[in-house]
Design a protein around this motif. Structure first.
Motif, PDB file in Angstrom:
ATOM      1  N   ILE A  16       0.842  -1.212   0.000  1.00  9.76           N
ATOM      2  CA  ILE A  16       0.000   0.000   0.000  1.00  9.76           C
ATOM      3  C   ILE A  16       0.867   1.249   0.000  1.00  9.76           C
ATOM      4  O   ILE A  16       0.637   2.199  -0.749  1.00  9.76           O
ATOM      5  N   SER A  17       1.907   1.211   0.851  1.00  8.70           N
ATOM      6  CA  SER A  17       2.817   2.353   0.947  1.00  8.70           C
ATOM      7  C   SER A  17       3.506   2.625  -0.388  1.00  8.70           C
ATOM      8  O   SER A  17       3.607   3.770  -0.845  1.00  8.70           O
ATOM      9  N   MET A  18       3.978   1.535  -1.051  1.00  8.79           N
ATOM     10  CA  MET A  18       4.645   1.689  -2.352  1.00  8.79           C
ATOM     11  C   MET A  18       3.676   2.252  -3.393  1.00  8.79           C
ATOM     12  O   MET A  18       4.036   3.101  -4.201  1.00  8.79           O
ATOM     13  N   TYR A  19       2.422   1.782  -3.347  1.00  9.18           N
ATOM     14  CA  TYR A  19       1.405   2.254  -4.302  1.00  9.18           C
ATOM     15  C   TYR A  19       1.181   3.752  -4.145  1.00  9.18           C
ATOM     16  O   TYR A  19       1.217   4.505  -5.114  1.00  9.18           O
ATOM     17  N   PHE A  20       0.979   4.188  -2.877  1.00 13.74           N
ATOM     18  CA  PHE A  20       0.715   5.614  -2.654  1.00 13.74           C
ATOM     19  C   PHE A  20       1.946   6.479  -2.956  1.00 13.74           C
ATOM     20  O   PHE A  20       1.821   7.589  -3.457  1.00 13.74           O
ATOM     21  N   ASN A  21       3.146   5.955  -2.673  1.00 15.13           N
ATOM     22  CA  ASN A  21       4.369   6.691  -3.020  1.00 15.13           C
ATOM     23  C   ASN A  21       4.493   6.863  -4.523  1.00 15.13           C
ATOM     24  O   ASN A  21       4.887   7.909  -5.017  1.00 15.13           O
ATOM     25  N   TYR A  22       4.135   5.791  -5.260  1.00 13.56           N
ATOM     26  CA  TYR A  22       4.174   5.857  -6.717  1.00 13.56           C
ATOM     27  C   TYR A  22       3.179   6.893  -7.226  1.00 13.56           C
ATOM     28  O   TYR A  22       3.492   7.723  -8.095  1.00 13.56           O
ATOM     29  N   GLN A  23       1.954   6.851  -6.662  1.00 15.55           N
ATOM     30  CA  GLN A  23       0.921   7.818  -7.069  1.00 15.55           C
ATOM     31  C   GLN A  23       1.366   9.247  -6.758  1.00 15.55           C
ATOM     32  O   GLN A  23       1.201  10.159  -7.559  1.00 15.55           O
ATOM     33  N   PHE A  24       1.940   9.435  -5.571  1.00 14.37           N
ATOM     34  CA  PHE A  24       2.366  10.782  -5.149  1.00 14.37           C
ATOM     35  C   PHE A  24       3.525  11.285  -6.008  1.00 14.37           C
ATOM     36  O   PHE A  24       3.611  12.453  -6.331  1.00 14.37           O
ATOM     37  N   LYS A  25       4.407  10.334  -6.420  1.00 14.90           N
ATOM     38  CA  LYS A  25       5.526  10.704  -7.295  1.00 14.90           C
ATOM     39  C   LYS A  25       4.979  11.284  -8.602  1.00 14.90           C
ATOM     40  O   LYS A  25       5.456  12.294  -9.105  1.00 14.90           O
ATOM     41  N   GLY A  26       3.947  10.613  -9.154  1.00 11.29           N
ATOM     42  CA  GLY A  26       3.323  11.111 -10.382  1.00 11.29           C
ATOM     43  C   GLY A  26       2.747  12.499 -10.188  1.00 11.29           C
ATOM     44  O   GLY A  26       2.906  13.379 -11.031  1.00 11.29           O
ATOM     45  N   TYR A  27       2.113  12.692  -9.028  1.00 14.42           N
ATOM     46  CA  TYR A  27       1.533  14.009  -8.718  1.00 14.42           C
ATOM     47  C   TYR A  27       2.627  15.061  -8.623  1.00 14.42           C
ATOM     48  O   TYR A  27       2.523  16.146  -9.181  1.00 14.42           O
ATOM     49  N   LYS A  28       3.730  14.718  -7.918  1.00 15.36           N
ATOM     50  CA  LYS A  28       4.842  15.671  -7.762  1.00 15.36           C
ATOM     51  C   LYS A  28       5.490  15.987  -9.102  1.00 15.36           C
ATOM     52  O   LYS A  28       5.852  17.125  -9.371  1.00 15.36           O
ATOM     53  N   ASP A  29       5.631  14.927  -9.947  1.00 14.14           N
ATOM     54  CA  ASP A  29       6.191  15.152 -11.281  1.00 14.14           C
ATOM     55  C   ASP A  29       5.313  16.098 -12.098  1.00 14.14           C
ATOM     56  O   ASP A  29       5.804  16.981 -12.789  1.00 14.14           O
ATOM     57  N   ASN A  30       3.988  15.899 -11.994  1.00 15.83           N
ATOM     58  CA  ASN A  30       3.049  16.792 -12.701  1.00 15.83           C
ATOM     59  C   ASN A  30       3.153  18.214 -12.191  1.00 15.83           C
ATOM     60  O   ASN A  30       3.109  19.168 -12.965  1.00 15.83           O
ATOM     61  N   GLN A  31       3.282  18.351 -10.869  1.00  8.86           N
ATOM     62  CA  GLN A  31       3.417  19.687 -10.276  1.00  8.86           C
ATOM     63  C   GLN A  31       4.679  20.371 -10.806  1.00  8.86           C
ATOM     64  O   GLN A  31       4.668  21.555 -11.100  1.00  8.86           O
ATOM     65  N   LYS A  32       5.759  19.593 -10.912  1.00  8.90           N
ATOM     66  CA  LYS A  32       7.024  20.143 -11.393  1.00  8.90           C
ATOM     67  C   LYS A  32       6.880  20.601 -12.840  1.00  8.90           C
ATOM     68  O   LYS A  32       7.357  21.654 -13.231  1.00  8.90           O
ATOM     69  N   VAL A  33       6.196  19.758 -13.658  1.00  8.70           N
ATOM     70  CA  VAL A  33       5.973  20.109 -15.058  1.00  8.70           C
ATOM     71  C   VAL A  33       5.137  21.380 -15.146  1.00  8.70           C
ATOM     72  O   VAL A  33       5.449  22.296 -15.899  1.00  8.70           O
ATOM     73  N   ASP A  34       4.063  21.442 -14.355  1.00  4.58           N
ATOM     74  CA  ASP A  34       3.199  22.623 -14.366  1.00  4.58           C
ATOM     75  C   ASP A  34       3.990  23.875 -14.000  1.00  4.58           C
ATOM     76  O   ASP A  34       3.829  24.923 -14.628  1.00  4.58           O
ATOM     77  N   TYR A  35       4.845  23.773 -13.003  1.00  3.08           N
ATOM     78  CA  TYR A  35       5.670  24.909 -12.570  1.00  3.08           C
ATOM     79  C   TYR A  35       6.579  25.355 -13.716  1.00  3.08           C
ATOM     80  O   TYR A  35       6.664  26.532 -14.031  1.00  3.08           O
ATOM     81  N   THR A  36       7.227  24.388 -14.371  1.00  5.06           N
ATOM     82  CA  THR A  36       8.142  24.696 -15.474  1.00  5.06           C
ATOM     83  C   THR A  36       7.386  25.338 -16.636  1.00  5.06           C
ATOM     84  O   THR A  36       7.870  26.303 -17.238  1.00  5.06           O
ATOM     85  N   ILE A  37       6.202  24.802 -16.947  1.00  2.00           N
ATOM     86  CA  ILE A  37       5.396  25.359 -18.044  1.00  2.00           C
ATOM     87  C   ILE A  37       5.016  26.802 -17.742  1.00  2.00           C
ATOM     88  O   ILE A  37       5.151  27.685 -18.591  1.00  2.00           O
ATOM     89  N   LYS A  38       4.552  27.053 -16.515  1.00  2.00           N
ATOM     90  CA  LYS A  38       4.156  28.427 -16.133  1.00  2.00           C
ATOM     91  C   LYS A  38       5.353  29.371 -16.162  1.00  2.00           C
ATOM     92  O   LYS A  38       5.243  30.515 -16.601  1.00  2.00           O
ATOM     93  N   LEU A  39       6.490  28.876 -15.691  1.00  2.00           N
ATOM     94  CA  LEU A  39       7.704  29.695 -15.682  1.00  2.00           C
ATOM     95  C   LEU A  39       8.134  30.029 -17.107  1.00  2.00           C
ATOM     96  O   LEU A  39       8.460  31.182 -17.417  1.00  2.00           O
TER      97      LEU A  39
END
Length: 200
Positions: A16-39
């Protein structure tokens, strides 16, 4: 038996922990992409496209283009400055995570926008500023100052530099650059206002 149950529970917890970490990694990666796009949007349109639009304004004045053409090129310039402002307003929440702010960045874009819109475009439309040769030359000179300063900012804020830097670095660098620009153009109407407004 108890040992086996404990191991099974630990394994399930780990999965369960690995699953949620994987999901959160995707979310963080998306956040990083969004930040870069806006910048990139803020710098590509707010700075680079505004420089290009300033060239078009200067060319229309140099070519003795009609009032309508000059106003059209000024309108395009105002739009790119407005996009720069809006991009950095959207980025403010990302900057706040780093205990920093885009307030000065988007405020400067806003000041530039209103300078082009009110001090130049509205004055031409109301015939406060004519488009006779002398007035055109003065406008070319004034707009040339803004172009030179945006080119200077662009040289310090290129994409390769920005992607390696934290929001705090960007905020501090922007403040330093605006201070330099304002203090070397003390008789420029836009920067006189900025100097008082931002206490630079």
């Amino acid at each position: 038996m108890r040992k086996n149950i404990a191991i099974i529970i630990l394994m399930i917890g780990l999965i369960i922990s690995m699953y949620f970490n994987y999901q959160f990694k995707g979310y963080k990666d998306n956040q990083k992409v969004d930040y870069t796009i806006k910048l990139n949007l803020g710098t590509q349109i707010g700075i680079k496209e505004s420089i290009q639009n300033l060239d078009y304004v200067i060319k229309s004045l140099e070519d003795n283009s009609s009032k309508e053409t000059v106003i059209y090129t000024l309108g395009n310039l105002a739009v790119s400055l407005k996009v720069g402002e809006e991009s950095f307003i959207f980025l403010d929440s990302d900057f706040k995570e780093d205990q920093s702010s885009t307030d000065l960045i988007y405020s400067v874009f806003r000041d530039m926008y209103w300078y082009i819109r009110a001090d130049i475009t509205d004055d031409i439309l109301s015939n406060k500023v004519s488009l006779e040769k002398e007035s055109r030359n003065q406008l070319i000179q004034d707009i040339g100052v803004l172009k030179q300063d945006l080119e200077y900012i662009d040289s310090q804020f290129n994409e390769d530099v920005l992607k390696e830097q934290s929001p705090k670095w960007i905020e501090n660098k922007w403040k330093e650059l605006i201070g330099e620009i304002v203090n070397r153009n003390t008789d420029y109407k836009l920067y006189e206002r900025m100097k008082m407004k931002y206490n630079l």
